[in-house]
Scaffold this motif. Structure first.
Motif, PDB file in Angstrom:
ATOM      1  N   VAL A 308     -22.738  43.268  20.566  1.00 45.08           N
ATOM      2  CA  VAL A 308     -23.817  42.275  20.493  1.00 45.08           C
ATOM      3  C   VAL A 308     -23.680  41.176  21.531  1.00 45.08           C
ATOM      4  CG1 VAL A 308     -24.144  42.704  18.034  1.00 45.08           C
ATOM      5  CG2 VAL A 308     -22.640  40.868  18.764  1.00 45.08           C
ATOM      6  N   GLY A 309     -22.498  41.020  22.133  1.00 42.67           N
ATOM      7  CA  GLY A 309     -22.313  39.963  23.120  1.00 42.67           C
ATOM      8  C   GLY A 309     -21.019  40.138  23.878  1.00 42.67           C
ATOM      9  N   ASP A 310     -20.803  39.260  24.869  1.00 46.56           N
ATOM     10  CA  ASP A 310     -19.599  39.341  25.693  1.00 46.56           C
ATOM     11  C   ASP A 310     -18.480  38.456  25.149  1.00 46.56           C
ATOM     12  OD1 ASP A 310     -20.861  41.074  27.482  1.00 46.56           O
ATOM     13  OD2 ASP A 310     -21.785  39.388  28.542  1.00 46.56           O
ATOM     14  N   GLN A 311     -18.817  37.224  24.779  1.00 48.46           N
ATOM     15  CA  GLN A 311     -17.826  36.289  24.279  1.00 48.46           C
ATOM     16  C   GLN A 311     -18.035  36.099  22.784  1.00 48.46           C
ATOM     17  OE1 GLN A 311     -15.244  35.231  26.076  1.00 48.46           O
ATOM     18  NE2 GLN A 311     -16.067  36.486  27.747  1.00 48.46           N
ATOM     19  N   LEU A 312     -17.104  36.611  22.005  1.00 44.69           N
ATOM     20  CA  LEU A 312     -17.226  36.593  20.558  1.00 44.69           C
ATOM     21  C   LEU A 312     -15.995  35.939  19.945  1.00 44.69           C
ATOM     22  CD1 LEU A 312     -18.333  40.325  20.082  1.00 44.69           C
ATOM     23  CD2 LEU A 312     -19.823  38.344  20.404  1.00 44.69           C
ATOM     24  N   THR A 313     -16.080  35.681  18.665  1.00 41.14           N
ATOM     25  CA  THR A 313     -14.896  35.276  17.916  1.00 41.14           C
ATOM     26  C   THR A 313     -14.703  36.259  16.769  1.00 41.14           C
ATOM     27  OG1 THR A 313     -16.082  33.809  16.370  1.00 41.14           O
ATOM     28  CG2 THR A 313     -15.233  32.842  18.430  1.00 41.14           C
ATOM     29  N   LEU A 314     -13.440  36.537  16.457  1.00 35.98           N
ATOM     30  CA  LEU A 314     -13.104  37.338  15.299  1.00 35.98           C
ATOM     31  C   LEU A 314     -12.423  36.424  14.294  1.00 35.98           C
ATOM     32  CD1 LEU A 314     -13.734  39.733  17.177  1.00 35.98           C
ATOM     33  CD2 LEU A 314     -11.829  40.954  16.102  1.00 35.98           C
ATOM     34  N   GLY A 315     -12.854  36.503  13.064  1.00 38.84           N
ATOM     35  CA  GLY A 315     -12.296  35.643  12.029  1.00 38.84           C
ATOM     36  C   GLY A 315     -11.793  36.453  10.859  1.00 38.84           C
ATOM     37  N   LEU A 316     -10.649  36.038  10.333  1.00 41.45           N
ATOM     38  CA  LEU A 316     -10.060  36.733   9.190  1.00 41.45           C
ATOM     39  C   LEU A 316      -9.331  35.715   8.330  1.00 41.45           C
ATOM     40  CD1 LEU A 316      -9.582  39.601   7.997  1.00 41.45           C
ATOM     41  CD2 LEU A 316      -7.401  39.617   9.194  1.00 41.45           C
ATOM     42  N   ASP A 317      -9.569  35.763   7.021  1.00 41.08           N
ATOM     43  CA  ASP A 317      -8.892  34.843   6.110  1.00 41.08           C
ATOM     44  C   ASP A 317      -7.551  35.403   5.647  1.00 41.08           C
ATOM     45  OD1 ASP A 317     -11.068  32.940   6.022  1.00 41.08           O
ATOM     46  OD2 ASP A 317     -12.158  34.440   4.883  1.00 41.08           O
ATOM     47  N   ASP A 318      -7.525  36.678   5.331  1.00 44.30           N
ATOM     48  CA  ASP A 318      -6.302  37.350   4.908  1.00 44.30           C
ATOM     49  C   ASP A 318      -6.549  38.848   5.032  1.00 44.30           C
ATOM     50  OD1 ASP A 318      -7.305  38.446   2.238  1.00 44.30           O
ATOM     51  OD2 ASP A 318      -7.632  36.308   1.948  1.00 44.30           O
ATOM     52  N   PRO A 319      -5.499  39.677   4.928  1.00 41.22           N
ATOM     53  CA  PRO A 319      -5.651  41.116   5.188  1.00 41.22           C
ATOM     54  C   PRO A 319      -6.580  41.859   4.238  1.00 41.22           C
ATOM     55  CG  PRO A 319      -3.355  40.465   5.349  1.00 41.22           C
ATOM     56  CD  PRO A 319      -4.079  39.296   4.773  1.00 41.22           C
ATOM     57  N   ILE A 320      -6.926  41.266   3.092  1.00 47.65           N
ATOM     58  CA  ILE A 320      -7.781  41.958   2.145  1.00 47.65           C
ATOM     59  C   ILE A 320      -9.208  41.433   2.170  1.00 47.65           C
ATOM     60  CG2 ILE A 320      -5.859  42.548   0.623  1.00 47.65           C
ATOM     61  CD1 ILE A 320      -6.693  40.249  -1.191  1.00 47.65           C
ATOM     62  N   SER A 321      -9.477  40.475   3.046  1.00 48.97           N
ATOM     63  CA  SER A 321     -10.816  39.900   3.150  1.00 48.97           C
ATOM     64  C   SER A 321     -11.587  40.533   4.301  1.00 48.97           C
ATOM     65  CB  SER A 321     -10.738  38.385   3.376  1.00 48.97           C
ATOM     66  OG  SER A 321     -10.192  37.741   2.256  1.00 48.97           O
ATOM     67  N   PRO A 322     -12.931  40.467   4.252  1.00 49.58           N
ATOM     68  CA  PRO A 322     -13.734  41.020   5.345  1.00 49.58           C
ATOM     69  C   PRO A 322     -13.445  40.346   6.682  1.00 49.58           C
ATOM     70  CG  PRO A 322     -15.086  40.650   3.402  1.00 49.58           C
ATOM     71  CD  PRO A 322     -13.763  39.998   3.131  1.00 49.58           C
ATOM     72  N   LEU A 323     -13.625  41.110   7.742  1.00 50.83           N
ATOM     73  CA  LEU A 323     -13.451  40.631   9.116  1.00 50.83           C
ATOM     74  C   LEU A 323     -14.817  40.187   9.634  1.00 50.83           C
ATOM     75  CD1 LEU A 323     -11.524  40.501  11.654  1.00 50.83           C
ATOM     76  CD2 LEU A 323     -12.440  42.750  12.245  1.00 50.83           C
ATOM     77  N   ALA A 324     -14.902  38.968  10.167  1.00 48.65           N
ATOM     78  CA  ALA A 324     -16.159  38.420  10.662  1.00 48.65           C
ATOM     79  C   ALA A 324     -16.159  38.392  12.186  1.00 48.65           C
ATOM     80  CB  ALA A 324     -16.382  37.016  10.112  1.00 48.65           C
ATOM     81  N   ILE A 325     -17.241  38.884  12.793  1.00 43.66           N
ATOM     82  CA  ILE A 325     -17.396  38.866  14.250  1.00 43.66           C
ATOM     83  C   ILE A 325     -18.633  38.026  14.559  1.00 43.66           C
ATOM     84  CG2 ILE A 325     -17.749  40.233  16.329  1.00 43.66           C
ATOM     85  CD1 ILE A 325     -16.616  42.076  13.308  1.00 43.66           C
ATOM     86  N   ARG A 326     -18.441  36.936  15.298  1.00 40.75           N
ATOM     87  CA  ARG A 326     -19.550  36.014  15.572  1.00 40.75           C
ATOM     88  C   ARG A 326     -19.789  35.902  17.070  1.00 40.75           C
ATOM     89  NH1 ARG A 326     -16.605  33.580  11.288  1.00 40.75           N
ATOM     90  NH2 ARG A 326     -17.883  33.243   9.430  1.00 40.75           N
ATOM     91  N   ASP A 327     -21.058  35.767  17.449  1.00 37.28           N
ATOM     92  CA  ASP A 327     -21.453  35.551  18.832  1.00 37.28           C
ATOM     93  C   ASP A 327     -21.405  34.050  19.097  1.00 37.28           C
ATOM     94  OD1 ASP A 327     -22.765  35.266  21.286  1.00 37.28           O
ATOM     95  OD2 ASP A 327     -24.130  36.926  20.885  1.00 37.28           O
ATOM     96  N   THR A 328     -20.575  33.628  20.052  1.00 39.51           N
ATOM     97  CA  THR A 328     -20.413  32.194  20.308  1.00 39.51           C
ATOM     98  C   THR A 328     -21.671  31.563  20.885  1.00 39.51           C
ATOM     99  OG1 THR A 328     -19.445  32.678  22.479  1.00 39.51           O
ATOM    100  CG2 THR A 328     -17.936  32.416  20.635  1.00 39.51           C
ATOM    101  N   ARG A 329     -22.512  32.355  21.555  1.00 42.36           N
ATOM    102  CA  ARG A 329     -23.731  31.805  22.153  1.00 42.36           C
ATOM    103  C   ARG A 329     -24.885  31.776  21.165  1.00 42.36           C
ATOM    104  NH1 ARG A 329     -24.209  35.629  27.263  1.00 42.36           N
ATOM    105  NH2 ARG A 329     -23.845  37.076  25.548  1.00 42.36           N
ATOM    106  N   ARG A 330     -24.857  32.677  20.189  1.00 44.22           N
ATOM    107  CA  ARG A 330     -25.896  32.744  19.169  1.00 44.22           C
ATOM    108  C   ARG A 330     -25.197  32.624  17.819  1.00 44.22           C
ATOM    109  NH1 ARG A 330     -30.804  34.905  20.095  1.00 44.22           N
ATOM    110  NH2 ARG A 330     -30.738  36.357  18.334  1.00 44.22           N
ATOM    111  N   GLY A 331     -24.987  31.370  17.403  1.00 47.28           N
ATOM    112  CA  GLY A 331     -24.160  31.116  16.238  1.00 47.28           C
ATOM    113  C   GLY A 331     -24.630  31.757  14.954  1.00 47.28           C
TER     114      GLY A 331
END
Length: 346
Positions: A308-331
């Motif tokens: 979906v984009g070139d510059q993203l962030t990956l977020g994780l709270d803990d190993p059993i929680s969902p992984l979130a991928i966000r577009d830094t330009r389109r929040g």
């Protein structure tokens, strides 16, 4: 020691857990008796286990999932993260409940079939559809997921797609107050994506139909009478974020080792990649960093989310929680992937 052991009925009375629940948590590996009589099968517990049983009883009352209860009891050092994540889910669920009750009140006060309309910038609407199309479900047993859900929010319309293993969402700004809450069928989504739309597109909903009109296209379809699942609590996951270069991570995933798992009840398989997320970034495979968070995900799903984009962030709270991928330009654009447990089929 045996003279101090307590029978299962006594532990039930002291802890508030029914005898049947104590038997269940024994079988689930959460609360194993200190001793089981080999001849009678009767369970005995140590006095210290009464505290554990009370802990389980409290966790059970707030609806903590079984795997999380096991983590809290067996690995108490992980309890803080597990309980914080569950509290976030409960708070998000309460917000969803308030919103749904508000809709119910509106329907009770306005029993006639209302008509809603909204004008959106066509190019941005199509872009948002394209960003999340990959997550639309095609499972014939899940008709309520066959499309993109349009959900009004203050100042914008949110678009959501999910196949239960992942979720993708984006949004389009609008200056109008609107009340859209409907599933846009997959064939309509694909027709819009194949058209070269400019200007604006008007969305009109009424009498069980939705009509989308632009300067080049008019599409009309029945609004499916389905309940799209509650999704908002998933948008709060992944608060520990690190920036990633999407192209570099896709290349690393292509070269990295994978593990093949089978879908439950089918002969189909899929590839799983292991990621380690630490302060330096996202790494394919496990590392020696004990502070890094390690999660396993469906590799193909992750690759699609990274497109979906070139510059993203990956977020994780803990190993059993969902992984979130966000577009830094389109929040407002993000994907959520369910983690894969490597100790059992997904």
């Amino acid at each position: 020691m045996e003279n101090e052991l307590l029978g299962i009925g006594r532990v039930a009375a002291l802890s508030g857990l029914p005898v049947s629940a104590l038997r269940f948590y024994d079988g689930a590996g959460v609360l194993t008796p200190w001793l089981v009589d080999p001849s009678s099968g009767y369970r005995f517990y140590s006095p210290a286990q009464v505290t554990q049983a009370r802990l389980v009883a409290h966790l059970r009352r707030v609806g903590l999932p079984l795997d999380d209860i096991r983590t809290v009891v067996v690995e108490p050092a992980q309890a803080g993260a597990v309980l914080a994540a569950h509290l976030d889910r409960l708070e998000a669920g309460l917000a969803d409940a308030r919103r749904e009750i508000s809709i119910v009140h509106h329907l009770l006060e306005n029993p006639e079939i209302p008509m809603h309309r909204c004008t959106l910038p066509a190019a941005q609407f199509v872009l948002a559809l394209r960003e999340i199309r990959y997550a639309v479900c095609d499972d014939p047993d899940q008709p309520r997921l066959h499309g993109v859900y349009l959900d009004s929010e203050p100042g914008r319309v949110r678009l959501v797609a999910t196949d239960r293993h992942r979720l993708a969402t984006s949004a389009v700004a609008t200056s109008e107050e609107t009340d859209l809450h409907l599933l846009l069928p997959t064939d309509v989504v694909d027709e819009l994506l194949s058209a070269d739309l400019t200007g604006s597109i008007e969305v009109v909903v009424g009498a069980g139909t939705v009509t989308l009109t632009s300067d080049r296209l008019t599409v009309r379809a029945q609004v499916p009478d389905v309940d799209f699942p509650s999704y908002r609590s998933l948008l709060e996951h992944g608060r520990r974020e690190v920036a990633v270069d999407a192209a570099a991570l896709r290349a690393a995933l292509a070269d990295g080792a994978t593990r093949s798992l089978s879908h439950e009840g089918t002969t189909g398989t899929y590839d799983v990649s292991v990621l380690t997320i630490d302060e330096t970034g996202v790494h394919v495979g496990a590392t020696d960093d004990t502070d890094g968070l390690v999660v396993a995900v469906n590799r193909d799903f992750l690759v699609q989310a990274l497109e979906v984009g070139d510059q993203l962030t990956l977020g994780l709270d803990d190993p059993i929680s969902p992984l979130a991928i966000r577009d830094t330009r389109r929040g407002h654009t993000m994907s959520v992937l369910m983690p894969v447990r490597l100790d059992q089929p997904a």
